[in-house]
Scaffold this motif. Structure first.
Motif, PDB file in Angstrom:
ATOM      1  N   VAL A  94    -129.986  49.068  39.258  1.00  0.00           N
ATOM      2  CA  VAL A  94    -128.597  49.001  40.079  1.00  0.00           C
ATOM      3  C   VAL A  94    -128.949  48.610  41.342  1.00  0.00           C
ATOM      4  O   VAL A  94    -129.653  49.220  42.019  1.00  0.00           O
ATOM      5  CB  VAL A  94    -127.694  50.147  39.846  1.00  0.00           C
ATOM      6  CG1 VAL A  94    -126.525  50.175  40.734  1.00  0.00           C
ATOM      7  CG2 VAL A  94    -127.433  50.811  38.613  1.00  0.00           C
ATOM      8  N   CYS A  95    -128.270  47.723  41.878  1.00  0.00           N
ATOM      9  CA  CYS A  95    -128.422  47.317  43.172  1.00  0.00           C
ATOM     10  C   CYS A  95    -127.412  48.006  44.243  1.00  0.00           C
ATOM     11  O   CYS A  95    -126.031  47.661  44.306  1.00  0.00           O
ATOM     12  CB  CYS A  95    -128.341  45.787  43.414  1.00  0.00           C
ATOM     13  SG  CYS A  95    -128.439  45.298  45.107  1.00  0.00           S
ATOM     14  N   ILE A  96    -127.680  49.047  44.879  1.00  0.00           N
ATOM     15  CA  ILE A  96    -126.723  49.925  45.580  1.00  0.00           C
ATOM     16  C   ILE A  96    -126.121  49.095  46.760  1.00  0.00           C
ATOM     17  O   ILE A  96    -124.950  49.067  47.283  1.00  0.00           O
ATOM     18  CB  ILE A  96    -127.708  51.153  46.367  1.00  0.00           C
ATOM     19  CG1 ILE A  96    -128.092  51.818  45.381  1.00  0.00           C
ATOM     20  CG2 ILE A  96    -126.741  51.811  47.132  1.00  0.00           C
ATOM     21  CD1 ILE A  96    -127.488  52.384  44.303  1.00  0.00           C
ATOM     22  N   ARG A  97    -126.859  48.109  47.443  1.00  0.00           N
ATOM     23  CA  ARG A  97    -126.415  47.272  48.564  1.00  0.00           C
ATOM     24  C   ARG A  97    -125.176  46.411  47.990  1.00  0.00           C
ATOM     25  O   ARG A  97    -124.067  46.116  48.229  1.00  0.00           O
ATOM     26  CB  ARG A  97    -127.220  46.425  49.047  1.00  0.00           C
ATOM     27  CG  ARG A  97    -126.798  45.600  50.068  1.00  0.00           C
ATOM     28  CD  ARG A  97    -128.065  45.141  50.925  1.00  0.00           C
ATOM     29  NE  ARG A  97    -128.840  44.008  50.280  1.00  0.00           N
ATOM     30  CZ  ARG A  97    -129.765  43.463  50.626  1.00  0.00           C
ATOM     31  NH1 ARG A  97    -130.144  43.616  51.805  1.00  0.00           N
ATOM     32  NH2 ARG A  97    -130.688  42.928  49.968  1.00  0.00           N
ATOM     33  N   ARG A 101    -121.067  46.379  48.789  1.00  0.00           N
ATOM     34  CA  ARG A 101    -120.186  45.024  49.207  1.00  0.00           C
ATOM     35  C   ARG A 101    -119.243  44.865  48.053  1.00  0.00           C
ATOM     36  O   ARG A 101    -118.376  44.609  48.538  1.00  0.00           O
ATOM     37  CB  ARG A 101    -121.367  43.942  49.023  1.00  0.00           C
ATOM     38  CG  ARG A 101    -120.687  42.736  49.312  1.00  0.00           C
ATOM     39  CD  ARG A 101    -121.952  41.514  49.246  1.00  0.00           C
ATOM     40  NE  ARG A 101    -122.377  41.151  47.873  1.00  0.00           N
ATOM     41  CZ  ARG A 101    -123.657  41.356  47.493  1.00  0.00           C
ATOM     42  NH1 ARG A 101    -124.563  42.106  48.463  1.00  0.00           N
ATOM     43  NH2 ARG A 101    -123.985  41.456  46.337  1.00  0.00           N
ATOM     44  N   ALA A 102    -119.433  45.074  46.913  1.00  0.00           N
ATOM     45  CA  ALA A 102    -118.366  45.097  45.979  1.00  0.00           C
ATOM     46  C   ALA A 102    -117.274  45.997  46.270  1.00  0.00           C
ATOM     47  O   ALA A 102    -116.052  45.430  45.968  1.00  0.00           O
ATOM     48  CB  ALA A 102    -118.882  45.066  44.613  1.00  0.00           C
ATOM     49  N   VAL A 103    -117.464  47.081  46.455  1.00  0.00           N
ATOM     50  CA  VAL A 103    -116.522  48.173  46.659  1.00  0.00           C
ATOM     51  C   VAL A 103    -115.573  47.630  48.065  1.00  0.00           C
ATOM     52  O   VAL A 103    -114.438  47.778  47.805  1.00  0.00           O
ATOM     53  CB  VAL A 103    -117.228  49.531  46.978  1.00  0.00           C
ATOM     54  CG1 VAL A 103    -115.945  50.341  47.409  1.00  0.00           C
ATOM     55  CG2 VAL A 103    -117.635  50.093  45.461  1.00  0.00           C
ATOM     56  N   LYS A 111    -107.736  45.022  44.732  1.00  0.00           N
ATOM     57  CA  LYS A 111    -107.834  44.738  43.179  1.00  0.00           C
ATOM     58  C   LYS A 111    -109.110  44.829  42.733  1.00  0.00           C
ATOM     59  O   LYS A 111    -110.036  44.433  43.766  1.00  0.00           O
ATOM     60  CB  LYS A 111    -107.161  43.731  42.613  1.00  0.00           C
ATOM     61  CG  LYS A 111    -107.403  42.384  43.063  1.00  0.00           C
ATOM     62  CD  LYS A 111    -106.495  41.382  42.496  1.00  0.00           C
ATOM     63  CE  LYS A 111    -106.721  39.868  43.166  1.00  0.00           C
ATOM     64  NZ  LYS A 111    -106.071  38.712  42.387  1.00  0.00           N
ATOM     65  N   TYR A 112    -109.494  44.653  41.412  1.00  0.00           N
ATOM     66  CA  TYR A 112    -110.855  44.491  40.900  1.00  0.00           C
ATOM     67  C   TYR A 112    -111.219  43.004  41.438  1.00  0.00           C
ATOM     68  O   TYR A 112    -110.750  42.083  40.541  1.00  0.00           O
ATOM     69  CB  TYR A 112    -111.169  44.848  39.619  1.00  0.00           C
ATOM     70  CG  TYR A 112    -112.498  44.834  39.019  1.00  0.00           C
ATOM     71  CD1 TYR A 112    -113.398  45.868  39.007  1.00  0.00           C
ATOM     72  CD2 TYR A 112    -113.059  43.548  38.214  1.00  0.00           C
ATOM     73  CE1 TYR A 112    -114.666  45.959  38.466  1.00  0.00           C
ATOM     74  CE2 TYR A 112    -114.316  43.723  37.835  1.00  0.00           C
ATOM     75  CZ  TYR A 112    -115.061  44.565  37.618  1.00  0.00           C
ATOM     76  OH  TYR A 112    -116.068  44.642  37.289  1.00  0.00           O
ATOM     77  N   VAL A 113    -112.349  42.503  42.124  1.00  0.00           N
ATOM     78  CA  VAL A 113    -112.476  41.038  42.235  1.00  0.00           C
ATOM     79  C   VAL A 113    -114.192  41.056  42.177  1.00  0.00           C
ATOM     80  O   VAL A 113    -114.410  39.696  41.830  1.00  0.00           O
ATOM     81  CB  VAL A 113    -112.115  40.653  43.602  1.00  0.00           C
ATOM     82  CG1 VAL A 113    -110.675  40.620  43.922  1.00  0.00           C
ATOM     83  CG2 VAL A 113    -112.751  41.232  44.803  1.00  0.00           C
ATOM     84  N   GLU A 114    -114.919  42.001  42.220  1.00  0.00           N
ATOM     85  CA  GLU A 114    -116.330  41.668  42.083  1.00  0.00           C
ATOM     86  C   GLU A 114    -116.967  42.876  41.549  1.00  0.00           C
ATOM     87  O   GLU A 114    -116.666  44.281  41.650  1.00  0.00           O
ATOM     88  CB  GLU A 114    -117.064  41.353  43.539  1.00  0.00           C
ATOM     89  CG  GLU A 114    -118.644  41.305  43.454  1.00  0.00           C
ATOM     90  CD  GLU A 114    -118.971  40.744  44.642  1.00  0.00           C
ATOM     91  OE1 GLU A 114    -119.971  41.108  44.992  1.00  0.00           O
ATOM     92  OE2 GLU A 114    -118.354  40.310  45.595  1.00  0.00           O
TER      93      GLU A 114
END
Length: 278
Positions: A94-97, A101-103, A111-114
């Protein structure tokens, strides 16, 4: 006099931590065993050839041809990693960074985009989970990704991913994608063709050149630019690959008697079993 506030804070923190740990335990109990992957046999293709080695028909559930890591061209690996998971060799599943960024992007968009899924997470989802967009599924995906990274090497994970992922237009696995789109073996692909294939997993049905050649070309050029920016391609290689026209494989329907093909397939299924044909 003893202060009640620190006690309440500690109690609330303990309840929250306990709830989180309990939830993770429940989720883990609901997860499949990673060891299943050692014995997992992905659907394959059975080809029927004439006496002079002409392909007459193919039988499959998913059009997939598996390969080993050594058979994958380095430039194709670089193209996939550049667009799908640049930190593949440095993260533990899992890439924490990437998650942070996605959050942030999801919050800004409302909305959910990434999804911020690494290649290991994508493999875990493809093999063991569904595509539902829920927090519980993402947590399961992360747990499975950590387990995969502990059990398998990076080469093994990447090889399984490239053999498993869907590339659109019925192509499962990178070898089938090269055959379906370009009629080539992997070592015959140009840089431009590698970039096009590498860009497909993001949205295989949308970017398939058989479906939308313009979108496929735009996506290919994005991958090429990313490779150039990371010094994987020289200026000349980038320019040549960018300008290279996309020449797709033409599908030829051979005039073979369908009754004959069905008879041969039924005979093989009866003799060996359907699990050995598909």
């Amino acid at each position: 006099m003893i202060s009640i506030k620190p006690i309440l804070i500690a109690l609330i923190a303990a309840i929250i931590c306990g709830s989180i740990i309990g939830a993770l335990i429940v989720l883990k109990l609901d997860l499949p065993e990673i060891r299943q992957l050692d014995h997992m046999r992905p659907p394959s293709i059975t080809g029927l050839y004439s006496r002079n080695d002409q392909l007459l028909d193919e039988w499959y559930i998913e059009k997939r041809e598996s390969l080993s890591f050594s058979e994958i061209p380095e430039i194709l690996i670089q193209a996939v990693l550049t667009t799908e998971d640049r930190s593949f060799y440095s993260h533990n599943g899992v890439c924490i960074r990437g998650v942070i960024r996605a959050v942030i992007k999801d919050i800004i968009a409302g909305k959910y985009v990434e999804g911020a899924s690494t290649i290991t997470q994508q493999l875990a989802k493809t093999l063991f989970l569904t595509n539902e967009k829920k927090i519980s599924r993402k947590i399961k995906e992360a747990i499975l990704a950590f387990q995969l990274e502990r059990r398998y090497t990076k080469k093994e994970i990447l090889t399984r991913y490239l053999n498993q992922v869907y590339f659109g237009s019925g192509a499962y696995g990178i070898k089938s994608a090269a055959k379906i789109y370009f009629g080539k073996n992997l070592d015959e692909l140009t840089i431009s063709e590698c970039a096009l294939i590498a860009g497909l997993p993001k949205a295989p049905s949308w970017y398939s050149p058989f479906v939308n050649l313009k979108k496929a070309t735009q996506r290919k050029n994005i991958v090429l630019k990313q490779m150039f920016d990371r010094d994987i391609l020289t200026t000349n290689e980038y320019k040549d690959a960018h300008d290279e026209p996309i020449v797709l494989q033409k599908r030829i329907n051979l005039p073979i008697n369908l009754f004959f093909l069905d008879t041969v397939r039924s005979s093989l299924e009866n003799k060996f079993g359907a699990e050995y044909i598909y």
